[in-house]
Design an enzyme around this catalytic site. Structure first.
Site, short mmCIF file in Angstrom:
data_model
loop_
_atom_site.label_atom_id
_atom_site.label_comp_id
_atom_site.label_asym_id
_atom_site.label_seq_id
_atom_site.Cartn_x
_atom_site.Cartn_y
_atom_site.Cartn_z
N CYS A 232 -2.39 8.88 3.40
CA CYS A 232 -2.18 8.36 1.73
C CYS A 232 -3.49 8.07 0.69
CB CYS A 232 -1.38 6.80 1.77
SG CYS A 232 -2.93 5.60 2.78
N GLU B 63 0.63 -0.43 -0.28
CA GLU B 63 -0.19 0.43 -0.40
C GLU B 63 0.64 1.35 0.20
OE1 GLU B 63 -1.30 2.88 0.88
OE2 GLU B 63 -2.20 2.42 2.60
#
Length: 460
Positions: free
Chosen positions: A264, A230
């Site tokens: 993010c 990720e």
């Protein structure tokens, strides 16, 4: 023995001074994980669920202390850090609740003379490498389902947030997990790569930067193990002309500037239909100028420092470069007295007259800055949203749900939001495309990446 320090962005003080694990400690942890795995795997799922629930209960009971530690380690305002404890609880309990269905054997239709089914069995030892920006939320995504599936877990946290690893392991240990089932290691980069290469490790769950993900892939190359990555994003939002402007701007600004933009899946670029552009910009300025930048241990602070001065300098550089190429900065930095060169404290910024020739619209900022660009129509908006090396999340704001769903189908992202953003629903798959990574956590699908299918084909 090599040491590390955690420097608090609040005041530059040394908050933690500790030792990295040495070779003996690393080998001992790997051996304990190996020895514990078979017994842990054989425990009933009910038992594993009960132990994990107890661990979550213990963890949540320590919420005040945990919140204070997060604030001092990475700089998020104390008014918000308790929310990470609540998010940890929500995600963990959801994965515990759905485990029986997610891990249930798949029974095939009857076939005369045969018995056929597929089980999901554990991989072995899972290595979780977690970042500092949401240290508990990123880690829990893999840790709890990995344990429920029968894996043992080794956790390596960023040296910016090492107490998070210690807190989690302590809670699960107090809950009664057997020795070796869940452990942490404070590791150098070199030792992290060595652990990835160890035969005991059968899956790596990494959250971090694109270069960091590349290092993980290289370290795992040739081992034939699964790797979940990720890796962040440059997430876009689009406000259509028919959107509820107040809700849209409130949502996007919060999604862009919460945690000082260090998310993010935060909103990093905004596209707005030209007919409502001026209204959106005016409301955005109003909201952004109301932030209170200051020491995050002050309960009145709504925006804290970035994690380090270098991060603030990077965002300043993006902004200054954009202005040099024709962008216009809308926020007067003097409104935020705490924003000073040479510190991690940085005023929030909005930029207009931006385009994709500027780094601020293409390169991950990970800071309190948002570029706002007018578009002619839906087609131009979708084209610009997809003009990115990243694909984690995207948000569309419209009152026309059917049109929103049509546009969402065209967006290249792992998650597309309608009239919201910057949120992980643990019932949905958390997944990115392009340079935002690969693999999946959360939801029933997340269990598939922490297990392997094993087929049983019996002739009667």
């Amino acid at each position: 023995m090599e040491r590390f320090q955690t420097i608090s962005p609040i005041d530059g003080s040394v908050y933690i001074d500790d030792r990295f694990a040495d070779a003996n400690q690393i080998n001992d942890a790997l051996e304990k994980a190996k020895n514990a795995q078979a017994h842990w795997q054989d425990l009933s799922l009910d038992t594993k669920q009960a132990l994990c629930r107890k661990a979550v209960e213990i963890f949540v009971s320590q919420g005040e202390a945990i919140a204070e530690e997060i604030t001092w380690m990475m700089g998020r305002p104390i008014a918000y850090t308790k929310g990470e404890v609540a998010g940890f609880e929500e995600r963990a309990l959801h994965m515990i609740d759905i485990a029986p269905e997610a891990l249930a054997p798949i029974h095939l239709p009857q076939k005369a003379g045969f018995k056929r089914y597929i089980k999901r069995v554990p991989l072995g030892t899972v290595f979780v490498v977690a970042p500092w920006n949401y240290p508990y939320l990123t880690a829990v995504n893999a840790i709890v389902p990995a344990l429920l599936a029968g894996n043992t877990v080794l956790l390596k946290h960023s040296v910016q947030t090492p107490l998070c690893a210690e807190r989690m392991v302590a809670a699960f240990t107090e809950a009664g997990l057997p020795e070796g089932v869940f452990q942490y290691l404070h590791l150098t980069h070199a030792d992290t790569e060595s652990v990835i290469q160890h035969p005991q490790i059968r899956h790596v769950a990494f959250t971090g930067s694109v270069p960091g993900g590349a290092v993980v892939e290289r370290a795992a190359a040739g081992r034939f193990i699964s790797v979940g990555l990720e890796l962040g994003g440059k997430d876009p939002a689009y406000i259509r002309k028919d959107a509820d402007i107040n809700n849209a701007v409130d949502t996007v600004i919060d999604g862009a500037f919460f945690n000082s933009g260090q998310s993010c899946c935060g909103m990093e670029r905004l596209y707005v239909h030209h007919s409502v552009f001026d209204d959106v910009v005016a409301k955005s300025i109003e909201l952004v100028t109301n932030y209170r930048l200051g020491r995050p241990d002050n309960p009145d602070t709504t925006m804290g420092p970035l994690v380090k001065t270098a991060a603030a300098d990077f965002v300043r550089g993006q902004s200054q470069e954009a202005v040099q190429h024709g962008a216009k900065a809308l926020i007067n930095e003097e409104l935020f007295s705490a924003s000073q060169q040479g510190t991690p404290y940085l005023a929030p910024q909005l930029l207009v007259n931006v385009d994709h020739s500027m780094r601020v619209m293409t390169e991950e900022s990970f800071g309190p800055i948002l570029g706002i660009q007018a578009v002619r129509d839906d087609d131009e908006a979708i084209s610009l949203m997809n003009d990115s090396e990243f694909g984690l999340t995207a948000a569309i704001f419209t009152e026309d749900e059917s049109r929103g769903e049509y546009l969402a189908d065209q967006v290249e992202a792992g998650t597309v939001f309608l009239n919201r953003c910057d949120y992980l629903d643990p019932a949905l798959a958390w997944v990115g495309i392009k340079n935002s990574g690969r693999g999946c956590t959360l939801s029933q699908i997340g269990f598939e990446h922490l297990t392997r299918p094993k087929s049983f084909h019996f002739k009667r």
